[in-house]
Design a protein around this motif. Sequence first.
Motif, PDB file in Angstrom:
ATOM      1  N   PHE A  85       4.537   8.344  -2.547  1.00 54.70           N
ATOM      2  CA  PHE A  85       4.087   7.376  -1.537  1.00 54.70           C
ATOM      3  C   PHE A  85       2.989   8.052  -0.733  1.00 54.70           C
ATOM      4  CE2 PHE A  85       5.102   5.154   2.691  1.00 54.70           C
ATOM      5  CZ  PHE A  85       4.313   4.070   2.384  1.00 54.70           C
ATOM      6  N   HIS A 105      -7.499   2.820  -4.067  1.00 52.77           N
ATOM      7  CA  HIS A 105      -6.094   3.048  -4.434  1.00 52.77           C
ATOM      8  C   HIS A 105      -5.700   4.514  -4.500  1.00 52.77           C
ATOM      9  CE1 HIS A 105      -6.480  -1.160  -5.175  1.00 52.77           C
ATOM     10  NE2 HIS A 105      -7.333  -0.953  -6.159  1.00 52.77           N
ATOM     11  N   ASP A 113      -1.593   4.357  -0.578  1.00 48.30           N
ATOM     12  CA  ASP A 113      -0.789   3.141  -0.666  1.00 48.30           C
ATOM     13  C   ASP A 113      -0.797   2.367   0.648  1.00 48.30           C
ATOM     14  OD1 ASP A 113       0.347   3.558  -3.364  1.00 48.30           O
ATOM     15  OD2 ASP A 113       1.233   5.325  -2.435  1.00 48.30           O
ATOM     16  N   THR A 140      -2.837  -2.393   4.185  1.00 48.75           N
ATOM     17  CA  THR A 140      -2.633  -2.246   2.749  1.00 48.75           C
ATOM     18  C   THR A 140      -3.656  -3.096   2.015  1.00 48.75           C
ATOM     19  OG1 THR A 140      -1.041  -4.074   2.716  1.00 48.75           O
ATOM     20  CG2 THR A 140      -0.145  -1.861   2.982  1.00 48.75           C
ATOM     21  N   ARG A 173      -1.081  -3.708  -3.664  1.00 52.56           N
ATOM     22  CA  ARG A 173      -0.201  -2.567  -3.475  1.00 52.56           C
ATOM     23  C   ARG A 173       1.075  -2.918  -2.711  1.00 52.56           C
ATOM     24  NH1 ARG A 173      -0.441   1.887  -6.618  1.00 52.56           N
ATOM     25  NH2 ARG A 173      -2.538   2.676  -6.817  1.00 52.56           N
ATOM     26  N   HIS A 225       5.013  -1.769  -3.425  1.00 57.52           N
ATOM     27  CA  HIS A 225       5.594  -0.434  -3.303  1.00 57.52           C
ATOM     28  C   HIS A 225       6.831  -0.521  -2.411  1.00 57.52           C
ATOM     29  CE1 HIS A 225       6.115   3.810  -2.688  1.00 57.52           C
ATOM     30  NE2 HIS A 225       5.079   4.096  -3.463  1.00 57.52           N
ATOM     31  N   THR A 258       6.347   0.732   1.191  1.00 61.00           N
ATOM     32  CA  THR A 258       5.530  -0.177   2.003  1.00 61.00           C
ATOM     33  C   THR A 258       6.354  -1.376   2.455  1.00 61.00           C
ATOM     34  OG1 THR A 258       3.482   0.467   0.882  1.00 61.00           O
ATOM     35  CG2 THR A 258       3.488  -1.656   2.002  1.00 61.00           C
TER      36      THR A 258
END
Length: 297
Positions: A94, A140, A143, A274, A278, A281, A284
């Motif tokens: 992460f 990217h 994250d 973000t 993404r 995740h 996140t």
Amino acid sequence: MINYKQLHHFWNVARAGGIARASERSGLAPQTLSGQIAALEASMGATLFRREGRRLALTETGHTVLAYAEEIFRVGAELEEAVANRASSRTIPFRVGVADVVPKSIAWQLLAPSMQLGERVRIHCREDKLERLLGDLAIHKLDLVLADSPMPTHMDVRGQSQKLVESRISLFAAERLAQTLGDDFPACLDRVPLLLPGADATIRQPLLHWFERNRVTPSIVGEFDDSALMKSFGQAGIGIFPAPELIADQVCRQYEVSRIGKPLDLLESFYAITVSRRNTHPATLAICAPQQRDREA
């Protein structure tokens, strides 16, 4: 549509510095690699390599294509790693960017839910200027980015900003400086030495306007991009300094300072930024969950 097999051959040749070396590394015949690159150039309508003596050099277009290819295959490798990690229950990476104006203790509070998942997460934190972090987020390499402002409107980055928490602002001072101040707050702040957040901090201008509205003029003796460094100067008695009321008790304990007067009628907010694709995740999602947003000081 791009033929990704041809793009991969181009990527390998560009990284190897020539067809012969790429042929040795891949085990493919030089004629095969030449044919694949020629087909890619034909489909794109552009020349990607030019001859410089006995070696190949990238054209300007070739450099552009290579930059995209690097990102495409890096993200592809990440995808394979993410799927493999989920399948085998290994640690999930992460990558987080923290704008240098965000207090470390608030960053920890906001990131804590990511460390409490059933899945094992290995967090990689990087502190930098917000615009540089957003640049890495766009391609990217990150994250999520924590910041004291939402995504700037002038940046050509497709993403979303979510407010995680907001807090009123308080002023703090080392005990020996605090004892020199009177009880008439905020008038007692006139001509007092002040440590100020740097120009990138969203709270800087509202704080200066607050002093103007209250007709007090402190003496600015230092400006700091790093909030922890500002607090350390405050601990040494160099000046008073602002910090979110949300972490007031921690600031007082860690830096051996006292809160001056009452919290100001100023709010400082902190955001998770973000890019849309993404948002799956798990770390996140844990940070941005609705129950995590119900925090206010």
